[in-house]
Design a protein around this motif. Structure first.
Motif, PDB file in Angstrom:
ATOM      1  N   HIS A 167       0.834  -1.212   0.000  1.00  0.00           N
ATOM      2  CA  HIS A 167       0.000   0.000   0.000  1.00  0.00           C
ATOM      3  C   HIS A 167       0.864   1.255   0.000  1.00  0.00           C
ATOM      4  CE1 HIS A 167       1.079  -0.862   4.200  1.00  0.00           C
ATOM      5  NE2 HIS A 167       1.019   0.441   4.375  1.00  0.00           N
ATOM      6  N   PHE A 168       0.228   2.361  -0.385  1.00  0.00           N
ATOM      7  CA  PHE A 168       0.874   3.674  -0.277  1.00  0.00           C
ATOM      8  C   PHE A 168       0.959   4.081   1.189  1.00  0.00           C
ATOM      9  CE2 PHE A 168       1.574   5.004  -4.377  1.00  0.00           C
ATOM     10  CZ  PHE A 168       0.460   5.192  -5.159  1.00  0.00           C
ATOM     11  N   GLU A 169       1.991   4.899   1.496  1.00  0.00           N
ATOM     12  CA  GLU A 169       1.985   5.637   2.760  1.00  0.00           C
ATOM     13  C   GLU A 169       1.606   7.073   2.363  1.00  0.00           C
ATOM     14  OE1 GLU A 169       1.247   5.528   5.863  1.00  0.00           O
ATOM     15  OE2 GLU A 169       2.306   3.632   5.582  1.00  0.00           O
ATOM     16  N   PRO A 170       0.342   7.461   2.478  1.00  0.00           N
ATOM     17  CA  PRO A 170      -0.130   8.732   1.916  1.00  0.00           C
ATOM     18  C   PRO A 170       0.707   9.951   2.328  1.00  0.00           C
ATOM     19  CG  PRO A 170      -1.985   7.456   2.732  1.00  0.00           C
ATOM     20  CD  PRO A 170      -0.754   6.736   3.171  1.00  0.00           C
ATOM     21  N   CYS A 171       1.114   9.985   3.602  1.00  0.00           N
ATOM     22  CA  CYS A 171       1.859  11.175   4.061  1.00  0.00           C
ATOM     23  C   CYS A 171       3.244  11.225   3.406  1.00  0.00           C
ATOM     24  CB  CYS A 171       1.984  11.159   5.587  1.00  0.00           C
ATOM     25  SG  CYS A 171       0.400  11.489   6.395  1.00  0.00           S
ATOM     26  N   ASP A 172       3.876  10.058   3.269  1.00  0.00           N
ATOM     27  CA  ASP A 172       5.193  10.059   2.598  1.00  0.00           C
ATOM     28  C   ASP A 172       5.035  10.507   1.150  1.00  0.00           C
ATOM     29  OD1 ASP A 172       6.108   9.081   4.947  1.00  0.00           O
ATOM     30  OD2 ASP A 172       6.279   6.989   4.282  1.00  0.00           O
ATOM     31  N   LEU A 173       3.970  10.014   0.530  1.00  0.00           N
ATOM     32  CA  LEU A 173       3.702  10.357  -0.878  1.00  0.00           C
ATOM     33  C   LEU A 173       3.514  11.870  -1.013  1.00  0.00           C
ATOM     34  CD1 LEU A 173       3.014   8.979  -3.685  1.00  0.00           C
ATOM     35  CD2 LEU A 173       0.630   9.225  -3.030  1.00  0.00           C
ATOM     36  N   ALA A 174       2.695  12.433  -0.137  1.00  0.00           N
ATOM     37  CA  ALA A 174       2.394  13.874  -0.233  1.00  0.00           C
ATOM     38  C   ALA A 174       3.658  14.685   0.037  1.00  0.00           C
ATOM     39  CB  ALA A 174       1.304  14.249   0.773  1.00  0.00           C
ATOM     40  N   LYS A 175       4.426  14.283   1.049  1.00  0.00           N
ATOM     41  CA  LYS A 175       5.657  15.020   1.373  1.00  0.00           C
ATOM     42  C   LYS A 175       6.630  14.916   0.195  1.00  0.00           C
ATOM     43  CE  LYS A 175       9.196  15.580   4.929  1.00  0.00           C
ATOM     44  NZ  LYS A 175      10.453  14.854   4.566  1.00  0.00           N
ATOM     45  N   GLY A 176       6.759  13.704  -0.336  1.00  0.00           N
ATOM     46  CA  GLY A 176       7.677  13.510  -1.465  1.00  0.00           C
ATOM     47  C   GLY A 176       7.277  14.319  -2.674  1.00  0.00           C
ATOM     48  N   ALA A 177       5.958  14.543  -2.850  1.00  0.00           N
ATOM     49  CA  ALA A 177       5.486  15.283  -4.028  1.00  0.00           C
ATOM     50  C   ALA A 177       5.569  16.785  -3.819  1.00  0.00           C
ATOM     51  CB  ALA A 177       4.044  14.888  -4.350  1.00  0.00           C
ATOM     52  N   GLY A 178       5.804  17.218  -2.551  1.00  0.00           N
ATOM     53  CA  GLY A 178       6.039  18.644  -2.359  1.00  0.00           C
ATOM     54  C   GLY A 178       5.085  19.360  -1.425  1.00  0.00           C
ATOM     55  N   ALA A 179       4.173  18.616  -0.793  1.00  0.00           N
ATOM     56  CA  ALA A 179       3.250  19.286   0.143  1.00  0.00           C
ATOM     57  C   ALA A 179       4.076  19.941   1.252  1.00  0.00           C
ATOM     58  CB  ALA A 179       2.285  18.272   0.739  1.00  0.00           C
ATOM     59  N   THR A 180       3.720  21.150   1.651  1.00  0.00           N
ATOM     60  CA  THR A 180       4.537  21.874   2.641  1.00  0.00           C
ATOM     61  C   THR A 180       3.943  21.789   4.050  1.00  0.00           C
ATOM     62  OG1 THR A 180       3.324  23.877   2.016  1.00  0.00           O
ATOM     63  CG2 THR A 180       5.481  23.538   0.973  1.00  0.00           C
ATOM     64  N   PHE A 181       2.849  21.069   4.215  1.00  0.00           N
ATOM     65  CA  PHE A 181       2.320  20.757   5.553  1.00  0.00           C
ATOM     66  C   PHE A 181       1.748  19.350   5.466  1.00  0.00           C
ATOM     67  CE2 PHE A 181       0.589  21.892   9.733  1.00  0.00           C
ATOM     68  CZ  PHE A 181      -0.397  20.910   9.875  1.00  0.00           C
ATOM     69  N   VAL A 182       2.275  18.454   6.245  1.00  0.00           N
ATOM     70  CA  VAL A 182       1.785  17.074   6.208  1.00  0.00           C
ATOM     71  C   VAL A 182       1.523  16.638   7.639  1.00  0.00           C
ATOM     72  CG1 VAL A 182       2.296  14.687   5.574  1.00  0.00           C
ATOM     73  CG2 VAL A 182       3.124  16.571   4.117  1.00  0.00           C
TER      74      VAL A 182
END
Lengths: 284, 379, 87
Positions: A167-182
């Motif tokens: 499965h995905f780890e959603p927070c890692d995915l978002a952080k890796g893609a550039g989200a600036t607050f996770v």
């Protein structure tokens, strides 16, 4: 009855969310008894109320799935869009109207499966949108199919012999893609969720909050994990506050604010600089 | 009055100029031949006018952002070609369902699939009508000159705002990439229509209630109306419904909103039709050749008339029925394997045989092909 | 909110007298029985076992004096069916 900021203030906290229910909309909600979506909805409303955001300036955008049925119940601008596309619609709302506070309500299937492409690009752009991904580990609306967060080996109607995928780890995915607050929280830890949602909404840039939520109707039942309260207890036992290092914390899922970047510039701000400079005629 | 400034302009760029004059404030696009110049043009021009441009991650993102901007309160557009339009149809249907005005330009290219990216075609005509799933009702306009592209783009925006629905502009690679000397209309030389705003107090506002013309006033976000929109079939308040009676009201409203007002939408240009025995029916770039062929045939003493569909959808049935009533033959010319001919057959008078003049090898129909077809039909 | 920490590990269910005296005023919480879907979360999560379930499974405030206004019930009600009369 029109609800003004004053009339909300003197009400007590425990029923503040009642004053945010959309007029004329029948309540209670359509979710199963005990569904975490309702818990997230009340927490979201308290967070918005705590920030004192005028209702006219809040736009909720959702996709398709159980969690995406939330905006109809709340007295804000509400756009219930198509499966996986909430963030693309929200990008249009926000970029055209940066004065609005845009909040996306989505689920693990809606945001990570069909909507994955829009999610990673919204993170990359760091557009000032708050995305609340309510992760119940399964496709609830369509009756219990496997989702990108369903754990390996777990059962769903489309993995009758156990999920063979990771499965995905959603927070890692978002952080890796550039989200600036996770951040990550759970439907058990409601005081933390109130704080984390308020922080996320207040953050200027792309905020991503994963909320672990119970779908006892499908994920719980198909994997014999018990009722709503059993899943809530599981969220309590299986998580730990981020940063904790003692023995009891390892192997547990960290919850709280996981990443905060205040340097990276925000999309609407950067574009506005171009518009401003052009209007002053600096650039030809 | 000084002669209007004439300039050489490409069809795709003319589309941008038309959109800016119509009040375009937001554009989201994705690169695809042969429409990319529209996207590039908006990237350059929009910020200069205080507007905003976004290149999205794919065409689904582009149309979604456009509809999001529209409900937030601004005029929005995207441009694409066949493959992109195919990706957009679900959310074009969504814009239809929540009644969000927006404009989608389809600079058609050879299909199906990747097809002929740099070649012209009109093979997306029926997709424009039937693309979105469900009982959808399309509005599509089609210019045949670079100058018309400006005015038809303005008309497309006006129709979108007037009817609160997605409007497609059917260009093709020829119109999109050709250049002609045109003079851009000055403000005041064209009309701009804006969506009607509600005036009732927010508590009394029914986002999808019944009105005389089936079109509801549409507030912008932040105006205090906090309305809810969903792609689910919905009732007067916009709330999801499964009640059969409310479902019929919702779908009838969406259809009659357009079908009952065809006279405001359907536009046809007729040349030499008064005494025409043979009628050439076409739209877009093909109409340029059809017009020339008509002149040549007339010079040769053949009574040919030329009918150009400036509105392709809804198909101008009433106008065609009237204009074709005395014809003995109708030649429907199109750059595909036969699509609008099916509509013409539905409306051609009994005495008129309907013929197809088709070309789908990526090249344009030539005047000689028209003349040969006319001869074949006359004999 | 100090009461939050107390919730985590209640020493003994009702040993500590709550600082709220409900005998004078309204009960600690009020329940909207039409909105309640009997999901049992409030009953299960209440650290002071204030609620018992009626025959339909709906929560009944059977031990009001034990309520410390910790908010576990109304913060976890998915259907907004519980509100406190004191917070």
């Amino acid at each position: 009855m029109t609800t003004t900021a004053e009339s909300v203030a003197e009400q007590r906290r425990s029923d503040v969310h009642l004053s945010y229910l959309r007029p004329h909309k029948k309540f209670p909600n359509l979710w199963c008894p005990g569904c975490g979506n309702g818990i997230v909805m009340s927490s979201l409303v308290r967070a918005i109320d705590k920030l004192g955001l005028p209702r006219d300036e809040v736009a909720l955008v959702s996709g398709i799935g159980c969690s995406s049925r939330m905006p109809v119940y709340l007295d804000f601008q509400a756009l219930h869009t198509t499966h996986g596309r909430a963030l693309a619609f929200a990008t249009g709302v926000k970029f055209a109207r940066p004065d609005l506070k845009v909040i996306v309500i989505t689920g693990d299937g809606d945001a990570l499966s069909i909507g994955g492409n829009h999610l990673i690009h919204a993170c990359r752009r760091n557009i000032d949108i708050t995305t609340i991904l309510i992760n119940n580990y399964i496709y609830g609306m369509t009756g219990g199919q496997v989702s990108p967060t369903t754990p390996s080996g777990a059962y769903a109607t489309t993995t009758p012999f156990g999920n063979t995928e990771k499965h995905f780890e959603p927070c890692d995915l978002a952080k890796g893609a550039g989200a600036t607050f996770v951040a990550r929280t759970t439907v058990y830890h409601t005081p933390q969720m109130d704080r984390v949602l308020a922080d996320a909404i207040a953050h200027h840039g792309f905020s991503f909050v994963e909320v672990l939520s119970n779908c006892h109707t499908y994920f719980g039942r198909l994997n014999r994990l018990g009722s709503a309260t059993a899943l809530l207890q599981m969220f309590k036992e299986k998580t730990t506050s981020v940063g904790k290092t003692e023995e009891s914390a390892n192997g547990k899922i960290p919850i709280g604010v996981l990443h905060r970047d205040l340097e990276t510039t925000e999309l609407c701000d950067e574009y506005q600089k171009i518009v401003d400079s052009l209007s002053k005629g600096k650039q030809g | 009055m000084s002669r209007p400034k004439r300039q050489l302009m490409m069809g795709n760029q003319a589309c941008v100029q038309g959109a800016l004059r119509a009040g375009l404030r937001f554009y989201a696009g994705y690169p695809i031949t042969p429409s990319t110049e529209v996207t590039e043009g908006c990237a350059r021009e929009l910020p200069k006018t205080g507007g905003r441009f976004l290149q999205m991650e794919d065409e689904i993102g582009a149309i979604s952002a456009v509809v999001g901007a529209s409900v937030a309160g601004v005029k929005a557009m995207t441009a694409t070609s066949g493959p992109g339009y195919s990706l957009m149809v679900e959310n074009i249907g969504y814009a239809y369902m929540i009644e969000a005005p927006c404009v989608i330009v389809n600079v058609q290219r050879g299909g199906p699939s990747t097809g002929l990216p740099t070649k012209t075609s009109q093979s997306d005509t029926m997709q424009t009508r039937w693309g979105p799933h469900g009982d959808y009702t399309a509005i599509a306009v089609a210019p045949s000159t670079v100058a018309d592209t400006v005015t038809e783009t303005i008309r497309a925006f006006n129709l979108a705002e007037r009817f609160r629905t997605p409007v497609t502009i059917l260009l093709d690679e020829v119109i999109g990439h050709m250049q002609e000397m045109i003079s851009l209309p000055e403000p005041g030389e064209y009309q701009v229509v804006d969506r009607v705003k509600p005036t009732c107090p927010p508590e009394e506002y029914e986002p999808y209630g019944s009105t005389d013309n089936f079109v509801n006033p549409m507030p912008a976000y932040g105006d205090g109306y906090r309305w809810y929109a969903t792609g689910l079939t919905h009732d007067a308040m916009g709330f999801p419904t499964n009640r059969p009676d409310e479902i019929v009201v919702n779908l009838d409203k969406l259809r009659r909103k357009i079908e009952d007002f065809r006279d405001e939408i359907c536009k046809v240009r007729a040349d030499w039709m008064d005494d025409a025995e043979f009628a050439l029916v076409s739209y877009g770039s093909v109409s340029r050749t059809a017009l020339l062929a008509t002149k040549l045939a007339r010079e040769a003493g053949v009574k040919v008339g030329c009918l150009q569909l400036q509105t392709v959808w809804p198909f101008p049935l009433a106008q065609l029925r009237e204009l074709l009533q005395d014809c003995t033959a109708v030649i429907v010319a199109e750059l595909n394997m036969g699509q609008i001919v099916r509509e013409v057959e539905r409306v051609a008078p009994p005495q008129a045989r309907v013929h197809s003049l088709l070309r789908y090898d990526g090249e344009i129909l030539t005047p000689i092909q028209f003349l040969e077809k006319i001869e074949e039909v006359r004999s | 909110m100090s009461t939050m920490q107390a919730v985590a590990e209640p020493t003994s269910a009702r040993a500590k007298k709550s600082k709220f005296d409900y005998s004078q005023g309204p009960p600690p919480v009020r329940i909207n029985l039409t909105w309640c879907k009997t999901c049992n979360i409030c009953i299960a999560l209440c650290p002071k076992k204030v609620f018992d379930a009626d025959q339909d499974g709906k929560p009944v405030v059977s031990h009001p004096d034990a309520c410390t206004q910790c908010a576990m019930c109304w913060m976890h009600c998915p259907d907004f069916a519980i509100t406190s009369n004191y917070r």
